[in-house]
Motif scaffolding. Structure first.
Motif, PDB file in Angstrom:
ATOM      1  N   PRO A 127       0.819  -1.223   0.000  1.00  0.00           N
ATOM      2  CA  PRO A 127       0.000   0.000   0.000  1.00  0.00           C
ATOM      3  C   PRO A 127       0.846   1.262   0.000  1.00  0.00           C
ATOM      4  CG  PRO A 127      -0.057  -1.071   2.150  1.00  0.00           C
ATOM      5  CD  PRO A 127       0.654  -2.015   1.230  1.00  0.00           C
ATOM      6  N   LEU A 128       0.227   2.345  -0.419  1.00  0.00           N
ATOM      7  CA  LEU A 128       0.865   3.653  -0.470  1.00  0.00           C
ATOM      8  C   LEU A 128       0.233   4.549   0.592  1.00  0.00           C
ATOM      9  CD1 LEU A 128       2.825   5.542  -2.148  1.00  0.00           C
ATOM     10  CD2 LEU A 128       0.764   6.242  -3.390  1.00  0.00           C
ATOM     11  N   VAL A 129       1.078   5.187   1.395  1.00  0.00           N
ATOM     12  CA  VAL A 129       0.607   6.150   2.393  1.00  0.00           C
ATOM     13  C   VAL A 129       0.799   7.543   1.809  1.00  0.00           C
ATOM     14  CG1 VAL A 129       0.919   7.053   4.729  1.00  0.00           C
ATOM     15  CG2 VAL A 129       1.236   4.602   4.283  1.00  0.00           C
ATOM     16  N   VAL A 130      -0.295   8.262   1.628  1.00  0.00           N
ATOM     17  CA  VAL A 130      -0.280   9.518   0.881  1.00  0.00           C
ATOM     18  C   VAL A 130      -0.471  10.714   1.804  1.00  0.00           C
ATOM     19  CG1 VAL A 130      -1.411  10.872  -0.923  1.00  0.00           C
ATOM     20  CG2 VAL A 130      -1.156   8.394  -1.189  1.00  0.00           C
ATOM     21  N   HIS A 131       0.413  11.692   1.631  1.00  0.00           N
ATOM     22  CA  HIS A 131       0.264  13.013   2.243  1.00  0.00           C
ATOM     23  C   HIS A 131      -0.175  13.963   1.137  1.00  0.00           C
ATOM     24  CE1 HIS A 131       1.619  16.606   4.678  1.00  0.00           C
ATOM     25  NE2 HIS A 131       1.668  17.119   3.454  1.00  0.00           N
ATOM     26  N   VAL A 132      -1.278  14.669   1.361  1.00  0.00           N
ATOM     27  CA  VAL A 132      -1.718  15.635   0.347  1.00  0.00           C
ATOM     28  C   VAL A 132      -2.327  16.837   1.050  1.00  0.00           C
ATOM     29  CG1 VAL A 132      -3.913  14.372   0.054  1.00  0.00           C
ATOM     30  CG2 VAL A 132      -3.189  16.029  -1.682  1.00  0.00           C
ATOM     31  N   ARG A 133      -1.865  18.022   0.648  1.00  0.00           N
ATOM     32  CA  ARG A 133      -2.407  19.257   1.208  1.00  0.00           C
ATOM     33  C   ARG A 133      -2.519  20.294   0.095  1.00  0.00           C
ATOM     34  NH1 ARG A 133      -0.600  22.524   6.738  1.00  0.00           N
ATOM     35  NH2 ARG A 133      -2.480  23.817   6.803  1.00  0.00           N
ATOM     36  N   SER A 149      -4.066   1.705  -6.641  1.00  0.00           N
ATOM     37  CA  SER A 149      -5.435   1.475  -6.178  1.00  0.00           C
ATOM     38  C   SER A 149      -5.492   0.924  -4.758  1.00  0.00           C
ATOM     39  CB  SER A 149      -6.156   0.503  -7.117  1.00  0.00           C
ATOM     40  OG  SER A 149      -5.468  -0.738  -7.161  1.00  0.00           O
ATOM     41  N   ARG A 150      -4.336   0.898  -4.094  1.00  0.00           N
ATOM     42  CA  ARG A 150      -4.304   0.334  -2.729  1.00  0.00           C
ATOM     43  C   ARG A 150      -3.486   1.266  -1.847  1.00  0.00           C
ATOM     44  NH1 ARG A 150      -0.965  -4.372  -0.654  1.00  0.00           N
ATOM     45  NH2 ARG A 150      -1.915  -4.925   1.339  1.00  0.00           N
ATOM     46  N   GLY A 151      -4.146   1.881  -0.902  1.00  0.00           N
ATOM     47  CA  GLY A 151      -3.421   2.790  -0.034  1.00  0.00           C
ATOM     48  C   GLY A 151      -4.348   3.568   0.862  1.00  0.00           C
ATOM     49  N   VAL A 152      -3.788   4.603   1.479  1.00  0.00           N
ATOM     50  CA  VAL A 152      -4.531   5.412   2.430  1.00  0.00           C
ATOM     51  C   VAL A 152      -4.126   6.873   2.277  1.00  0.00           C
ATOM     52  CG1 VAL A 152      -2.816   4.923   4.244  1.00  0.00           C
ATOM     53  CG2 VAL A 152      -5.092   5.760   4.877  1.00  0.00           C
ATOM     54  N   GLY A 170     -10.345   3.312  -4.566  1.00  0.00           N
ATOM     55  CA  GLY A 170     -10.124   2.162  -3.693  1.00  0.00           C
ATOM     56  C   GLY A 170      -9.329   2.477  -2.445  1.00  0.00           C
ATOM     57  N   PHE A 171      -9.055   3.758  -2.211  1.00  0.00           N
ATOM     58  CA  PHE A 171      -8.250   4.147  -1.060  1.00  0.00           C
ATOM     59  C   PHE A 171      -9.077   4.221   0.221  1.00  0.00           C
ATOM     60  CE2 PHE A 171      -4.950   4.900  -3.937  1.00  0.00           C
ATOM     61  CZ  PHE A 171      -3.797   5.267  -3.260  1.00  0.00           C
ATOM     62  N   PHE A 172      -8.375   4.037   1.333  1.00  0.00           N
ATOM     63  CA  PHE A 172      -8.927   4.336   2.647  1.00  0.00           C
ATOM     64  C   PHE A 172      -8.634   5.796   2.969  1.00  0.00           C
ATOM     65  CE2 PHE A 172      -8.407  -0.236   2.839  1.00  0.00           C
ATOM     66  CZ  PHE A 172      -9.461  -0.680   3.637  1.00  0.00           C
ATOM     67  N   LEU A 173      -9.405   6.350   3.899  1.00  0.00           N
ATOM     68  CA  LEU A 173      -9.161   7.677   4.441  1.00  0.00           C
ATOM     69  C   LEU A 173      -8.827   7.516   5.914  1.00  0.00           C
ATOM     70  CD1 LEU A 173     -12.226   9.601   2.946  1.00  0.00           C
ATOM     71  CD2 LEU A 173      -9.968   9.266   1.906  1.00  0.00           C
ATOM     72  N   SER A 174      -7.717   8.100   6.338  1.00  0.00           N
ATOM     73  CA  SER A 174      -7.322   8.034   7.745  1.00  0.00           C
ATOM     74  C   SER A 174      -7.545   9.399   8.379  1.00  0.00           C
ATOM     75  CB  SER A 174      -5.857   7.613   7.874  1.00  0.00           C
ATOM     76  OG  SER A 174      -5.515   7.435   9.238  1.00  0.00           O
ATOM     77  N   LEU A 175      -8.221   9.397   9.511  1.00  0.00           N
ATOM     78  CA  LEU A 175      -8.664  10.631  10.153  1.00  0.00           C
ATOM     79  C   LEU A 175      -7.836  10.909  11.398  1.00  0.00           C
ATOM     80  CD1 LEU A 175     -12.452   9.831   9.865  1.00  0.00           C
ATOM     81  CD2 LEU A 175     -11.079  11.218   8.292  1.00  0.00           C
TER      82      LEU A 175
END
Length: 258
Positions: A127-133, A149-152, A170-175
């Protein structure tokens, strides 16, 4: 209660002694945490791998190049990242992504290094852990271009439209604790929109402590407050949130939880 902190930083500069931090986390019901390793400059990759090796039953590492540091990464650093991420104990590539709020690295360099890490995640089937701002459109475009298609999306702070983009991929969202802050109505609407089985909770420690800890150093034990707020926003029991978000994190990061 059984919770996973889906994203934390436990660097020595912030936590000289991590033992009491982990003790408090266990006491609060945290059963596992994803400790995110980051590139700090040539040959400097932080302490996530070493910490996770010392506490394999409780910590699992990732490794990536943050967009803030993208301009400092050489081809040798990218090769090192690929070599380390191929290790079985490294559960994901990242955090990687785009940050147009601070722009510490030129945007074209951020994009190049992000694409590289997207391709690495696909190559390694991790999976890929994404930082986006302030960069949701460009981030989504790159994810689609590379075919990730697999990550958060870690520390998701976008609106409902941004949430829909990533969920459709297909990504998850981490809060994070941000959902407990005032004047985050657009984010809270996005949380209500997103299915619970696509959500996780995190601290992003030592940053973004949730209410009632806001203004203090954040740590994994505080993820309980974010889970509590998530339960409120979704109109479900806290126990439901802990069960589902923990299962989501275990599935994405291939965790065996005790």
């Amino acid at each position: 209660m059984r919770l996973v902190d889906a994203h934390c930083h436990l660097e020595v500069k912030d936590f000289a002694d991590v033992a009491p931090v982990l003790e408090r986390a266990r006491a609060a019901g945290i059963v596992h945490a994803i400790v995110v390793g980051q590139f700090h400059g040539p040959g400097e990759w932080g302490n996530a791998l070493e910490l996770a090796a010392a506490h394999p039953e409780f910590l699992s590492p990732t490794l990536g190049i943050h967009p803030h540091e993208a301009a400092r990464a050489t081809e040798d650093d990218l090769a090192t990242l690929e070599r380390i991420c191929a290790r079985p104990e490294v559960r994901a590539v990242g955090e990687a992504g785009l940050d147009y709020y601070y722009d510490h690295s030129p945007r074209e360099v951020q994009a190049r290094v992000f694409r590289h890490q997207c391709a690495l995640a696909v190559k390694l089937a991790k999976p890929l852990v994404v930082h986006v701002r302030d960069a949701h459109e460009d981030c989504d475009a790159i994810l689609g271009e590379v075919g990730v298609s697999r990550g958060v999306i870690h520390c998701f702070t976008g609106d409902t439209d941004a949430a829909r983009r990533y969920l459709d991929r297909g990504f998850f969202l981490s809060l994070s604790g941000v959902i407990t802050y005032k004047k985050t109505e657009a984010l809270q609407d996005a949380v209500r929109f997103a299915p619970l089985d696509r959500l996780m909770v995190e601290t992003d420690s030592p940053f973004l402590a949730p209410v009632p800890h806001r203004g203090r150093k954040n740590e994994p034990s505080h993820v309980v407050e974010t889970a509590r707020k998530l339960a409120e926003l979704k109109g479900v029991a806290l126990e439901t949130v802990t069960e589902v978000t923990t299962a989501n994190a275990a599935a994405l990061f291939n965790l065996t939880l005790r």
